[in-house]
Structures are given as structure tokens and as C-alpha cells.
Design a protein around this motif. Structure first.
Motif, mmCIF file in Angstrom:
data_model
loop_
_atom_site.group_PDB
_atom_site.id
_atom_site.type_symbol
_atom_site.label_atom_id
_atom_site.label_comp_id
_atom_site.label_asym_id
_atom_site.label_seq_id
_atom_site.Cartn_x
_atom_site.Cartn_y
_atom_site.Cartn_z
ATOM 1 N N SER A 54 -11.710 -1.445 1.598
ATOM 2 C CA SER A 54 -10.547 -1.354 0.702
ATOM 3 C C SER A 54 -9.261 -1.704 1.430
ATOM 4 O O SER A 54 -8.323 -2.253 0.836
ATOM 5 C CB SER A 54 -10.452 0.054 0.107
ATOM 6 O OG SER A 54 -10.238 1.017 1.128
ATOM 7 N N GLN A 55 -9.195 -1.397 2.732
ATOM 8 C CA GLN A 55 -7.991 -1.726 3.502
ATOM 9 C C GLN A 55 -7.866 -3.230 3.731
ATOM 10 O O GLN A 55 -6.761 -3.747 3.887
ATOM 11 C CB GLN A 55 -8.007 -0.985 4.841
ATOM 12 C CG GLN A 55 -7.752 0.502 4.729
ATOM 13 C CD GLN A 55 -6.413 0.813 4.101
ATOM 14 O OE1 GLN A 55 -5.384 0.278 4.489
ATOM 15 N NE2 GLN A 55 -6.412 1.689 3.105
ATOM 16 N N ALA A 58 -6.177 -4.247 0.731
ATOM 17 C CA ALA A 58 -4.813 -3.716 0.763
ATOM 18 C C ALA A 58 -3.901 -4.575 1.639
ATOM 19 O O ALA A 58 -2.692 -4.652 1.397
ATOM 20 C CB ALA A 58 -4.824 -2.277 1.273
ATOM 21 N N GLN A 180 -7.810 3.529 7.498
ATOM 22 C CA GLN A 180 -6.412 3.090 7.470
ATOM 23 C C GLN A 180 -5.958 2.540 8.820
ATOM 24 O O GLN A 180 -4.997 1.777 8.890
ATOM 25 C CB GLN A 180 -5.512 4.254 7.062
ATOM 26 C CG GLN A 180 -5.658 4.644 5.602
ATOM 27 C CD GLN A 180 -4.683 5.723 5.185
ATOM 28 O OE1 GLN A 180 -3.659 5.920 5.829
ATOM 29 N NE2 GLN A 180 -4.990 6.428 4.111
ATOM 30 N N GLY A 183 -9.061 -0.773 9.322
ATOM 31 C CA GLY A 183 -9.015 -1.827 8.308
ATOM 32 C C GLY A 183 -7.900 -2.839 8.531
ATOM 33 O O GLY A 183 -8.161 -4.050 8.612
ATOM 34 N N PRO A 184 -6.629 -2.391 8.634
ATOM 35 C CA PRO A 184 -5.548 -3.353 8.864
ATOM 36 C C PRO A 184 -5.686 -4.131 10.170
ATOM 37 O O PRO A 184 -5.376 -5.321 10.226
ATOM 38 C CB PRO A 184 -4.295 -2.468 8.878
ATOM 39 C CG PRO A 184 -4.666 -1.289 8.040
ATOM 40 C CD PRO A 184 -6.118 -1.037 8.344
#
Length: 432
Positions: A54-55, A58, A180, A183-184
Motif C-alpha cells: 500500500s505504501q 501511496a 511506512q 515501503g517509501p
């Protein structure tokens, strides 16, 4: 029959003396007892995959919007486009989660999120370059997420024993916070190598794993003789009346609002990086400031065995919020980047403790017929609080200076939380 597979209240498995001894030696480490419940283990395992996937999306959505428009204003507008559907559908989704089989709702919503990820991939791979299409897809995705989150969180209380709710929340929160961070970073590495479209595709494939894991959960219908038969405005309003009538629940929400609205200073990170910490390198400073709180939360989760067995959940929330405020105050007063990062990491640990016990209170203090609606409100508070903080801190930072605004906000958190705790004893007295 294994009760965890039938959807009834689970039993705590017996432990042999040798196992208890090992647990004693590792009391500081993460409490993994909930993972012995097969159904919870499946739900948690699916979260590991989607927390990172999901990140990726995002990061990909704002990057693609900026590539198309060259404007940060459009990136900000996209955030607002996703916020309203999330709020509306989280409130409604909480009522739906109390009215139907939560497993079925999870299957529907996870499938919907997966389809939107595929559509994100299609628009990117075909070179559509439409900001309007991206905003519509983002709004739809956030609507599905708003429907999904209350059902997912409310299901936990039906899968693990009451005394393990804090441990289960610690496991789930640690995975989400790790996502969080990882992911990025992973997105930043992959974008130059494989491109934006493939990030969307990876997220879609990860969501397929989630759908499979949810499919293997036991049925989770409303308990016999409880729960509303419909999910409308009246049922949503009944959820708010329920919160107002239960001071422990109300204070658990207020504690989060106090911490996040008054004490989340992320809107000031760019200004602090450019002014206070510029000698360290603006880019390095900005990256460290944004990463410090999630990293602290992950560390808190990894060592959650030190606190997750506590039974005085109310005092744990009060202490965590006060510690958050004190750490943010220290951050605001710090002229050294490295000391600032330490204070933010401590704040992240406090935030993890707060998340664990606020979540446990919502699951244990509310009846099953209301848990979905409590989680719907919780989703709105978690999503909306930091955004309100961005407005408040951005305004205060412009008026009084960034460091003054940060330190002042941290002091307000401590004062307001202690005042609430003294004025209303319900939270202080609450224990699982």
C-alpha cells in the motif's frame, strides 16, 4: 473443534513450564501469543504483505501527479480528494461491519481495493496522464479502505482472547509502522529501475494474497441476538451516542485527538530542515525528521513485551500521551539534529504504546455489536487528526516560529491530557 476457526470466543492455550520459563527470559520482546491462533495469524500475515504494498501506491500516486502537473498544489489537492471518501465510508463501514458477516465484508472490500490498484496500473501503463482519473481512483480506493478498516480491526476481538488484545494490536501496529518505513524507501529504489506502473502492479498482486488470507478466515457474523439489521444514518448516530455514554471510550478518542492535533508537528519539518537544521544538510535533515517517528514506533513494537501485558490500560494511555507531549517539547527545544531525531524516536515509541492500548480499550470496552462503529470512528480520528495538526502547526509556525510552535504544542498535550485524566477518573480506573 478449533474455536479460532469457528468464529467463537477463543481459548487461551495452555503453556508448559519450560515454555513459561522461556517467556520469562524474553519478557522484554514482542508478545507473539496471538499468532498461535490460526485465524489471527492469517489476518496478521496478510497485513505484512499489504503494509508495504500500500505504501508503494501511496508514493506512486503523488509522484505521478507531480510528474503530470509539476505542481505540489495538485499533490495536496489529491490528498483532500482521498480524505472525504475515507471519512464518510469509514463511518458507514463501521455500521456495516456491525450488521453483516465481517469476513464477507473484508472479502468484498479487499477485492475492491485490488481492482482499483489494477486500474491504477492500467492508466499508468497506457500513458493516460489524467489527474482527474487519478483523483477518482484515489477517492474510490480510500472509500474501499474506509469500509475495510473497521471490519478488520473489529474482527480481532473475535479471534484472540481478551487478555491478548494489547499484544495483537502491538503485532498489527508494528507491521503497519514497518511498512511506512520500508515501503517509501523501497519505492524510491524501484521507481528508477522498473518505473511507476509496476509499483501499482506489485500492490495489486500483494492484495491478492490478502484476499486469499481473508477467504480462509472463519465466518464472523453478528453474534446471536445482537447487532443492527441495517446500516444507515440512525445506526451511525447510535454509535456516537454509545461513545458519549461510555466515558472510557470517549476519553480514548480524546486522548488521540489531543496528541495528534496539538502535538503532531510534521507540517513544520520542511521549515525546520531549511532553517534550524540546515547546517546538517537540508535533504538529510528532512528525511531523518520524517523517518524518526515511524522508526521509534517500530522499535517500540519490537520490544512491546515490556508493556503489552499491562492490565491498567487507562493509565498506559495517559502515560503514553504525556510521554509523547514531553518528547515533542524536547524536539522543539533541540538545536541539534541528532538530539531532535532521538526525541522524535521517543515520541514514536510513546505513540506505539498509545496505539496499542487505545485499540485494546476500543475492543474490550465496547460490545461486539458496537465494535465496528467504534473502529469506524477510530479510523476517522486517526486519518483526520494529523491533517488538522498540519493546518494548526503550519499556522502557528508562521506566526510564532517553528520551534516555538512545536514546543508549545508538546506542552499543551501534557497539560490537556493530565487535566482530562484528573477531571474524569473513568480512564484512570479502567483495566482489562
Amino acid at each position: 473443534m478449533d474455536t479460532s476457526e469457528s468464529g467463537t470466543e477463543p481459548q487461551t492455550p495452555a503453556e508448559d513450564p519450560g515454555e513459561q520459563s522461556r517467556h520469562g527470559r524474553r519478557h522484554w520482546a514482542m508478545d507473539t501469543r496471538p499468532l498461535r491462533v490460526p485465524a489471527y495469524r492469517r489476518l496478521w500475515s496478510s497485513t505484512i504483505v499489504t503494509a508495504v504494498g500500500s505504501q508503494l501506491t501511496a508514493v506512486a500516486v503523488p509522484k505521478q501527479i507531480y510528474d503530470i502537473t509539476g505542481s505540489s498544489a495538485w499533490v495536496g489537492a489529491a490528498g483532500l480528494a482521498g480524505l472525504l471518501p475515507l471519512i464518510v465510508f469509514a463511518l458507514w463501514g463501521g455500521a456495516v461491519a456491525d450488521a453483516m458477516d465481517r469476513r464477507k465484508l473484508l472479502l468484498i472490500t479487499n477485492s475492491g481495493i485490488a481492482v482499483t490498484s489494477v486500474l491504477f496500473w492500467l492508466q499508468a501503463v497506457t500513458g493516460l496522464e489524467s489527474v482527474a482519473a487519478l483523483m477518482v481512483l484515489l477517492a474510490v480506493q480510500q472509500a474501499f479502505w474506509g469500509l475495510n478498516a473497521p471490519a478488520r480491526n473489529a474482527s480481532i476481538a473475535r479471534l484472540v482472547p481478551a487478555e491478548q488484545l494489547a499484544a495483537a494490536n502491538a503485532l498489527g501496529s508494528t507491521v503497519m509502522q514497518t511498512g511506512q518505513v520500508v515501503g517509501p524507501l523501497l519505492a524510491g529504489v524501484l521507481i528508477p529501475v522498473i518505473g511507476l506502473p509496476e509499483l501499482y502492479l506489485i500492490d495489486a498482486l500483494a492484495l491478492c494474497v490478502t484476499v486469499w488470507a481473508v477467504h480462509r478466515l472463519p465466518s464472523l457474523p453478528p453474534l446471536a441476538g445482537s447487532g443492527p439489521r441495517r446500516a444507515g444514518v440512525r445506526e451511525i448516530a447510535a454509535g456516537f451516542r454509545y461513545i458519549a455514554g461510555h466515558k472510557v471510550l470517549l476519553l480514548s478518542f480524546l486522548a488521540d485527538i489531543v496528541a495528534m492535533v496539538l502535538g503532531m508537528p510534521r507540517a513544520l519539518f520542511p521549515q525546520l530542515a531549511a532553517e534550524t537544521y540546515a547546517p546538517y544538510g537540508e535533504g538529510l535533515a528532512l528525511g531523518l525528521l520524517f523517518a524518526a517517528i515511524p522508526i521509534g514506533a517500530v522499535v517500540g513494537g519490537l520490544f512491546s513485551g515490556t508493556f503489552s501485558r499491562a492490565r491498567r490500560h487507562g493509565w498506559m494511555v495517559i502515560g503514553a500521551v504525556v510521554a509523547w507531549g514531553a518528547a515533542i517539547t524536547g524536539f522543539g527545544l533541540s538545536g541539534s539534529l541528532w538530539l531532535a531525531v532521538v526525541f522524535l524516536a521517543v515520541a514514536g515509541i510513546a505513540d506505539m504504546v498509545s496505539m496499542v492500548f487505545r485499540g485494546a480499550i476500543l475492543l474490550s470496552a465496547a460490545t461486539d455489536e458496537m465494535r465496528g462503529r467504534m473502529q469506524g470512528v477510530f479510523t476517522v480520528v486517526v486519518a483526520g487528526g494529523p491533517r488538522l495538526a498540519d493546518v494548526l502547526h503550519g499556522t502557528a509556525g508562521s506566526a510564532f516560529g517553528a520551534r516555538t510552535a512545536v514546543a508549545g504544542g508538546g506542552i499543551l498535550v501534557v497539560v490537556v491530557m493530565l487535566t482530562l485524566a484528573l477531571a474524569v477518573p473513568a480512564l484512570r480506573r479502567y483495566r482489562v
